[in-house]
Design an enzyme around this catalytic site. Structure first.
Site, short mmCIF file in Angstrom:
data_model
loop_
_atom_site.label_atom_id
_atom_site.label_comp_id
_atom_site.label_asym_id
_atom_site.label_seq_id
_atom_site.Cartn_x
_atom_site.Cartn_y
_atom_site.Cartn_z
N GLU A 126 0.86 -1.18 0.00
CA GLU A 126 0.00 0.00 0.00
C GLU A 126 0.89 1.22 0.00
O GLU A 126 2.12 1.11 0.10
CB GLU A 126 -0.94 -0.01 1.22
CG GLU A 126 -2.01 -1.06 1.11
CD GLU A 126 -2.99 -1.08 2.27
OE1 GLU A 126 -4.14 -1.42 2.04
OE2 GLU A 126 -2.61 -0.77 3.41
N HIS A 242 -8.92 9.51 3.38
CA HIS A 242 -8.55 8.44 2.44
C HIS A 242 -8.78 8.96 1.03
O HIS A 242 -9.83 9.54 0.75
CB HIS A 242 -9.41 7.19 2.70
CG HIS A 242 -8.84 5.96 2.07
ND1 HIS A 242 -8.87 5.76 0.70
CD2 HIS A 242 -8.20 4.89 2.59
CE1 HIS A 242 -8.29 4.60 0.43
NE2 HIS A 242 -7.87 4.06 1.56
N ARG A 288 -0.67 9.06 1.69
CA ARG A 288 -2.10 9.35 1.52
C ARG A 288 -2.45 10.81 1.43
O ARG A 288 -3.31 11.22 0.65
CB ARG A 288 -2.86 8.80 2.73
CG ARG A 288 -3.42 7.50 2.45
CD ARG A 288 -4.21 6.98 3.57
NE ARG A 288 -4.27 5.55 3.31
CZ ARG A 288 -4.78 4.68 4.12
NH1 ARG A 288 -5.28 5.06 5.26
NH2 ARG A 288 -4.79 3.42 3.80
N HIS A 349 -11.16 9.60 7.17
CA HIS A 349 -10.92 8.16 7.34
C HIS A 349 -10.35 7.80 8.70
O HIS A 349 -10.75 6.81 9.30
CB HIS A 349 -9.96 7.73 6.23
CG HIS A 349 -9.66 6.27 6.19
ND1 HIS A 349 -10.64 5.32 6.02
CD2 HIS A 349 -8.48 5.59 6.29
CE1 HIS A 349 -10.08 4.11 6.01
NE2 HIS A 349 -8.78 4.25 6.19
N ARG A 384 -0.76 8.67 9.26
CA ARG A 384 -0.59 7.23 9.51
C ARG A 384 -0.21 6.48 8.24
O ARG A 384 -0.79 6.69 7.17
CB ARG A 384 -1.91 6.66 10.04
CG ARG A 384 -1.89 5.18 10.30
CD ARG A 384 -3.24 4.73 10.83
NE ARG A 384 -4.28 4.98 9.86
CZ ARG A 384 -4.75 4.07 9.02
NH1 ARG A 384 -4.28 2.83 9.03
NH2 ARG A 384 -5.71 4.38 8.18
#
Ligand code: SIN
Length: 538
Positions: A126, A242, A288, A349, A384
Site C-alpha cells: 500500500e 482516504h 495518503r 478516514h 498514519r
C-alpha cells in the site's frame, strides 16, 4: 466552558456494577484487549451498538507487519517515520514494528484466517510502504474476518461479559484516578460501573465530517469523554482523508482500498489523464495526504466532484479474486471494477491524534488506558502509514493488559460523588439537523485544506452550538452530538494553532513544513488550554 460531565448525578442514587476491567468499544482494540485481559480478570465489554459493528469491521486493505524474509522491522520503522512527517514517537514506532509480527501470530492463534499464496502468507503493498507487508483476509475483507474470529472468542470466554446497545456517557474520576464509567442502559436508566481499570477502545471520529469512510458509530466519544475528565489529548489537528472513497450518486462513501492501487490501479482525472506524476515520484502509491490533495487539485482544475480509479488493465480474474467486496459493492451501483473506471474522491478516514498514552497505553489519568484509534500512542505522527492501525491496536492492547496486571488494587470503599451544572430544563432540539450542519462545516472549513480564515469561520459556527452544554441531555444522539462538538473544537483549535503544513494538516496560508518552529505536538487539557510538547522522533 465544557463541563466535566454531560449529565448531573449523585453516585449514591445509582445502581453500582463491579468488575475488574471495563473495556469501552468493540473494534479490534476492544475485542483483543478483552480476550487478553480475561485470562485472570473479569472483563465487562461495553459497546453502543453490537460487537460486530465498529470501524475495524470495514477495514479492507489489511494489517501491516513484517513477516517476509526480504523485509525487516528496520524498513517498517523507516516507512512509518517517513509517513509520520517528523511527529512520530520513535520509541512507540519501535514497539509497533518489533511486536507487530507476534501480534499477527496471536490473531492467527485466535482463529483469524489470512490469505495465503504458495503456502505462505499472501502480502500486498500500500502507499508509502517500501515492501510488500500487508496481510489480508478474504481478499479485501480483512477487518470483517478479524472481528468474526475475535467476537467468536469473546462470546465463549466466561470471564468476558458483553453489554451491547449500552452507551457510556462519561468516565467517573476522582483525584486524577479513573474509578469507572457512567452508563445509560437500553431502557434509559443509569448505572455506575466500577472497575480496577478502564480501557477506552472507542474508535475514531470520521462522523465529524460529512464525507467519511467510517460507520455511524464513529462519533469521537472516547476523546470527548477523556477530555472532559481532564486527560491530555494530543495531535487532534491531524485527520487523515482516504484518497479513494466511492463517489457516485446514491451510493455511500464506500472505501475503495489503497490495495487496489497497490495491485496496479491508476488514478485519472475526468479527461482520462493520469496525473500523479505531477505530484510525487511514488505516483499512485505516494503517502495518503499527498494523493488526497492531488485528487482535490485535479477535481478543482477540471471542475469535477471526482476522479477515476482505473484497474481495467489488470486481469479480471485477479481483480475479482483480490477485491470481492469492492467488486460486489460497485456492481450494486452498476459499476464493474474489471471494465469501468470507478469514480472516487477523498473522505475522512482516520484520526491520528487522540488520548495521549505512554508506551503501556496508560493515559495521564491513572487507571485509564486508551487503545486503537482513540489513543495517541505516538505511532502515527502527522500521517498514519496504511494498515498500521490494526497492528497498533494488537501491540498496545497486549501492553495495556500487562500494565493492568501491575496495578495496585484500587479501593472498594463506597463512593460519595455527585455533580451538578447550570443546565436549563429545555431539552436540546433538532439534533439530526445540528449534526449535519457540523459535518458540513467541518468538511468545508476544517477538512483536507484549511486556512486561518476558514478555521475561524468553523470556530464561529461551532461556538454558536455551545449552549448545548447548558441543556439537559438525556438521549444517546444528544450525548453523541456533544462529543462530536467537543472533538471538532479540539480539531479546529489545534489546526488554528499549528501555523505550518505537515502530514495530514495542510494550511493554505502556511503551505510549508516548519521544522524550526513546529516539530512538536499540541496537547489539550480541559481548563488549561493548549500546550506544546517536543517530538521525540529522532
Ligand atoms: C485501505 O484499505 O485502503 C485502508 C487501510 C488503512 O486505512 O489502513
Amino acid at each position: 466552558m465544557i463541563p466535566q460531565y454531560l449529565i448531573d448525578f449523585d453516585l449514591q442514587d445509582l445502581k453500582v456494577v463491579e468488575t475488574d476491567v471495563i473495556v469501552v468499544g468493540s473494534g479490534i482494540a476492544g475485542l483483543y484487549t478483552a480476550i487478553e485481559g480475561s485470562a485472570d480478570r473479569k472483563v465487562l465489554l461495553i459497546t453502543k451498538k453490537t460487537i460486530l459493528e465498529s470501524n475495524t469491521r470495514y477495514a479492507q486493505g489489511g494489517i501491516a507487519a513484517v513477516t517476509a524474509e526480504n523485509d525487516s522491522p528496520v524498513y517498517h520503522r523507516q516507512d512509518t517515520l517517513l509517513a509520520g512527517a517528523g511527529l512520530c514517537s520513535s520509541s512507540a514506532v519501535d514497539v509497533l514494528v518489533h511486536e507487530g509480527p507476534a501480534g499477527v501470530q496471536e490473531l492467527i492463534r485466535l482463529g483469524t484466517t489470512f490469505d495465503e499464496e504458495n503456502g505462505a502468507l499472501a502480502l500486498t503493498k500500500e502507499g508509502a510502504h517500501s515492501h510488500r507487508r500487508i496481510l489480508h483476509a478474504n481478499g479485501d475483507a480483512t477487518g470483517y474476518e478479524i472481528v468474526r474470529a475475535l467476537s467468536k472468542q469473546v462470546e465463549i470466554i466466561p470471564n468476558v461479559t458483553v453489554w451491547d446497545d449500552h452507551f457510556v456517557i462519561d468516565l467517573i474520576t476522582q483525584d486524577n484516578e479513573c474509578l469507572g464509567v457512567l452508563v445509560q442502559m437500553p431502557d434509559g436508566s443509569l448505572v455506575f460501573v466500577r472497575g480496577q481499570a478502564t480501557v477506552l477502545c472507542s474508535g475514531g471520529a470520521g462522523q465529524l465530517y460529512r464525507y467519511t469512510t467510517n460507520p455511524e458509530v464513529a462519533t469521537a466519544d472516547g476523546v470527548a469523554m477523556a477530555y472532559r475528565a481532564g486527560a491530555q489529548i494530543r495531535d487532534m489537528e491531524f485527520i487523515q482523508f482516504h484518497p479513494t472513497a466511492l463517489s457516485y450518486p446514491g451510493a455511500p462513501r464506500f472505501l475503495i482500498s489503497e490495495a487496489v492501487r497497490g495491485e496496479g490501479a491508476y488514478l485519472r482525472n475526468i479527461k482520462g489523464e493520469r496525473f500523479m506524476e505531477r505530484y510525487h515520484e511514488l505516483l499512485e502509491l505516494a503517502p495518503r495526504d499527498i494523493v488526497a490533495r492531488a485528487i482535490v487539485s485535479e477535481m478543482e482544475d477540471t471542475g469535477s466532484t471526482f476522479v477515476y480509479l482505473d484497474i481495467t488493465h489488470e486481469s479480471p480474474e485477479m481483480v475479482k479474486h483480490r477485491f470481492p467486496t469492492i467488486y460486489e459493492t460497485c456492481m450494486r451501483y452498476g459499476l464493474d471494477l474489471t471494465t469501468d473506471w470507478i469514480p472516487v474522491s477523498p473522505a475522512a478516514h482516520y484520526m491520528m491524534g487522540g488520548v495521549k498514552t505512554d508506551l503501556n497505553g496508560e493515559t495521564s489519568i491513572s487507571r485509564l488506558f486508551a487503545c486503537g484509534e482513540v489513543s495517541s500512542t505516538g505511532v502515527h505522527g502527522a500521517n498514519r502509514l496504511a494498515s498500521n492501525s490494526l497492528s497498533e491496536a494488537l501491540v498496545y492492547g497486549r501492553r495495556i493488559v500487562n500494565q493492568i496486571r501491575r496495578l495496585p488494587k484500587a479501593s472498594v470503599e463506597p463512593l460519595s460523588l455527585s455533580f451538578s451544572w447550570q443546565r436549563k430544563e429545555a431539552p436540546c432540539q433538532a439534533i439530526v439537523a445540528r449534526r449535519l450542519k457540523l459535518q458540513k462545516v467541518m468538511v468545508r472549513y476544517a477538512g483536507l485544506r484549511r486556512s486561518k480564515d476558514t478555521l475561524l469561520r468553523a470556530m464561529d459556527d461551532l461556538n454558536r452550538q455551545l449552549p448545548l452544554f447548558h441543556s439537559v441531555l438525556s438521549k444517546r444522539e444528544e450525548y453523541e452530538f456533544a462529543n462530536m462538538l467537543t472533538s471538532s473544537m479540539l480539531v479546529i483549535q489545534g489546526a488554528l494553532c499549528r501555523e505550518e503544513s505537515r502530514g495530514a494538516h495542510y494550511r493554505e496560508d502556511f503551505p510549508q513544513q516548519d521544522n524550526e518552529g513546529w516539530r512538536k505536538h499540541i496537547v489539550h487539557v480541559r481548563g488549561q488550554g493548549m500546550m506544546e510538547e517536543f517530538s521525540d522522533d529522532v
